[in-house]
Scaffold this motif. Structure first.
Motif, PDB file in Angstrom:
ATOM      1  N   ALA A 271       1.290   9.218  -5.796  1.00 38.09           N
ATOM      2  CA  ALA A 271       1.618  10.576  -5.330  1.00 38.09           C
ATOM      3  C   ALA A 271       2.677  11.227  -6.216  1.00 38.09           C
ATOM      4  N   TRP A 272       3.707  10.441  -6.554  1.00 39.13           N
ATOM      5  CA  TRP A 272       4.756  11.003  -7.425  1.00 39.13           C
ATOM      6  C   TRP A 272       4.156  11.393  -8.773  1.00 39.13           C
ATOM      7  N   LYS A 273       3.249  10.547  -9.262  1.00 39.91           N
ATOM      8  CA  LYS A 273       2.642  10.825 -10.575  1.00 39.91           C
ATOM      9  C   LYS A 273       1.893  12.160 -10.535  1.00 39.91           C
TER      10      LYS A 273
ATOM     11  N   LEU B 251       2.241  21.763   1.689  1.00 39.49           N
ATOM     12  CA  LEU B 251       1.065  21.089   2.270  1.00 39.49           C
ATOM     13  C   LEU B 251       1.047  19.609   1.901  1.00 39.49           C
ATOM     14  N   PHE B 252       1.463  19.327   0.677  1.00 44.53           N
ATOM     15  CA  PHE B 252       1.581  17.925   0.234  1.00 44.53           C
ATOM     16  C   PHE B 252       2.472  17.156   1.221  1.00 44.53           C
ATOM     17  N   GLN B 253       3.589  17.775   1.569  1.00 40.03           N
ATOM     18  CA  GLN B 253       4.506  17.120   2.518  1.00 40.03           C
ATOM     19  C   GLN B 253       3.861  16.960   3.898  1.00 40.03           C
TER      20      GLN B 253
ATOM     21  N   LEU C 262       2.371  14.612  -8.478  1.00 43.96           N
ATOM     22  CA  LEU C 262       3.325  15.704  -8.261  1.00 43.96           C
ATOM     23  C   LEU C 262       4.051  16.066  -9.561  1.00 43.96           C
ATOM     24  N   HIS C 263       4.622  15.056 -10.226  1.00 44.11           N
ATOM     25  CA  HIS C 263       5.382  15.336 -11.460  1.00 44.11           C
ATOM     26  C   HIS C 263       4.461  15.889 -12.558  1.00 44.11           C
ATOM     27  N   THR C 264       3.238  15.340 -12.617  1.00 39.14           N
ATOM     28  CA  THR C 264       2.313  15.813 -13.657  1.00 39.14           C
ATOM     29  C   THR C 264       1.892  17.259 -13.373  1.00 39.14           C
TER      30      THR C 264
ATOM     31  N   ALA D  58       0.832  -1.208   0.000  1.00 42.47           N
ATOM     32  CA  ALA D  58       0.000   0.000   0.000  1.00 42.47           C
ATOM     33  C   ALA D  58       0.866   1.258   0.000  1.00 42.47           C
ATOM     34  N   LYS D  59       1.960   1.218   0.755  1.00 44.01           N
ATOM     35  CA  LYS D  59       2.882   2.355   0.841  1.00 44.01           C
ATOM     36  C   LYS D  59       3.489   2.644  -0.534  1.00 44.01           C
ATOM     37  N   ALA D  60       3.883   1.575  -1.241  1.00 44.53           N
ATOM     38  CA  ALA D  60       4.484   1.735  -2.571  1.00 44.53           C
ATOM     39  C   ALA D  60       3.448   2.255  -3.572  1.00 44.53           C
TER      40      ALA D  60
ATOM     41  N   LEU E 112      15.058  13.333 -19.153  1.00 50.22           N
ATOM     42  CA  LEU E 112      13.896  12.712 -19.797  1.00 50.22           C
ATOM     43  C   LEU E 112      12.573  13.180 -19.191  1.00 50.22           C
ATOM     44  N   ILE E 113      12.655  14.071 -18.223  1.00 51.22           N
ATOM     45  CA  ILE E 113      11.451  14.428 -17.466  1.00 51.22           C
ATOM     46  C   ILE E 113      10.389  15.098 -18.350  1.00 51.22           C
ATOM     47  N   GLY E 114      10.847  15.841 -19.366  1.00 50.36           N
ATOM     48  CA  GLY E 114       9.909  16.576 -20.221  1.00 50.36           C
ATOM     49  C   GLY E 114       8.890  15.688 -20.899  1.00 50.36           C
TER      50      GLY E 114
ATOM     51  N   ILE F 297      16.412  11.884  -4.646  1.00 52.42           N
ATOM     52  CA  ILE F 297      16.931  11.788  -3.268  1.00 52.42           C
ATOM     53  C   ILE F 297      16.207  10.654  -2.531  1.00 52.42           C
ATOM     54  N   VAL F 298      14.876  10.618  -2.731  1.00 54.48           N
ATOM     55  CA  VAL F 298      14.099   9.540  -2.091  1.00 54.48           C
ATOM     56  C   VAL F 298      14.511   8.190  -2.699  1.00 54.48           C
ATOM     57  N   ASN F 299      14.687   8.162  -4.024  1.00 53.36           N
ATOM     58  CA  ASN F 299      15.129   6.916  -4.681  1.00 53.36           C
ATOM     59  C   ASN F 299      16.434   6.411  -4.058  1.00 53.36           C
ATOM     60  N   LYS F 300      17.356   7.332  -3.873  1.00 59.30           N
ATOM     61  CA  LYS F 300      18.677   6.951  -3.334  1.00 59.30           C
ATOM     62  C   LYS F 300      18.522   6.360  -1.936  1.00 59.30           C
ATOM     63  N   ARG F 301      17.694   7.023  -1.138  1.00 62.34           N
ATOM     64  CA  ARG F 301      17.481   6.552   0.237  1.00 62.34           C
ATOM     65  C   ARG F 301      16.882   5.143   0.244  1.00 62.34           C
ATOM     66  N   LEU F 302      16.009   4.882  -0.757  1.00 59.69           N
ATOM     67  CA  LEU F 302      15.351   3.573  -0.825  1.00 59.69           C
ATOM     68  C   LEU F 302      16.130   2.582  -1.698  1.00 59.69           C
ATOM     69  N   LYS F 303      17.343   2.998  -2.098  1.00 63.76           N
ATOM     70  CA  LYS F 303      18.210   2.149  -2.938  1.00 63.76           C
ATOM     71  C   LYS F 303      17.536   1.785  -4.255  1.00 63.76           C
TER      72      LYS F 303
END
Ligand SMILES: Cc1cc2nc3c(=O)[nH]c(=O)nc-3n(C[C@H](O)[C@H](O)[C@H](O)COP(=O)(O)OP(=O)(O)OC[C@H]3O[C@@H](n4cnc5c(N)ncnc54)[C@H](O)[C@@H]3O)c2cc1C
Length: 184
Positions: free
Chosen positions: A77-79, A106-108, A81-83, A69-71, A161-163, A147-153
């Motif tokens: 949430a990332w989707k 507020l999201f945070q 945010l990025h969108t 559920a967390k994943a 490629l973000i565009g 940064i979050v990715n790195k923390r979660l390995k």
């Protein structure tokens, strides 16, 4: 020793003893309540073997169901945010920039996963949201996600490629209906 005198007192005592005896027969011996709440009838069936932990407040986070559920929450949430960043104006007004800054903070604060929110708060304190343009916001979003990715390995995402990565399909113009305006 207590001596009971008088007919009325004896009758009252007898009635009390009879009442206690009948109550014992009907309800069984008295048991001191357990320190742990036991699930109300039927709850265990609905919630499975986690019900005790749920009712007594023990953490259930390490269990697979919760991790999943967390994943899922994270991906969704990332989707969003990025969108959101990908749809932000390239040349925002001051008020629009302020709106995005508030939105991220507020999201945070309200993010439903408490430990994720806490860590993300530290990330925001170090790297405040970049709200001067769509590109700045999108690149910032990519950076903090990494940064979050790195923390979660997890592997680093190539922010060049973000565009192209976040097209919500919510174009401003409605696509022309097929056949509309064509000769019969
Ligand atoms: C603010 C926040 C904080 C979080 N903190 C934690 C935490 O502390 N602990 C925890 O267990 N989980 C946390 N999560 C959830 C975690 O980040 C993942 O969402 C979750 O583990 C699922 O990971 P995933 O591998 O499916 O891909 P996700 O990281 O969810 O990414 C989804 C997709 O986004 C794309 N992507 C990957 N990296 C980037 C990037 N840098 N920029 C743009 N797009 C990218 C990829 O296509 C990827 O498949 C957090 C989520 C959020 C939104």
């Amino acid at each position: 020793m207590i001596r009971i005198t008088g007919l009325k007192a004896r009758v009252a005592l007898l009635a009390l003893l009879v009442f206690a005896f009948v109550a014992f027969l009907l309800l069984g011996p008295y048991e001191a309540p357990s320190r742990h709440l036991s699930p109300p009838t039927g709850v265990g069936k609905k919630l499975g073997h986690n019900s005790e932990a749920l009712l007594t407040g023990h953490a259930i986070a390490p269990r697979l169901g919760n991790a999943t559920a967390k994943a899922e929450l994270g991906r969704a949430a990332w989707k969003v945010l990025h969108t959101t960043f990908s749809r932000f104006p390239e040349k925002p007004t001051e008020e629009e920039s302020e709106a995005l800054r508030s939105y991220v903070h507020l999201f945070q604060r309200l993010y439903p996963c408490g430990d994720c929110a806490e860590h993300f708060g530290q990330v925001l304190a170090k790297y405040p949201p970049q709200v001067s343009s769509r590109t700045a916001a999108a690149m910032w979003g990519c950076y903090v996600h990494n940064i979050v990715n790195k923390r979660l390995k997890k592997p680093e995402f190539n922010c060049e490629l973000i565009g192209d990565a976040y097209d919500c399909g919510c174009a401003d113009e409605e696509p022309a209906e097929s056949g509309k305006g064509t000769a019969a």
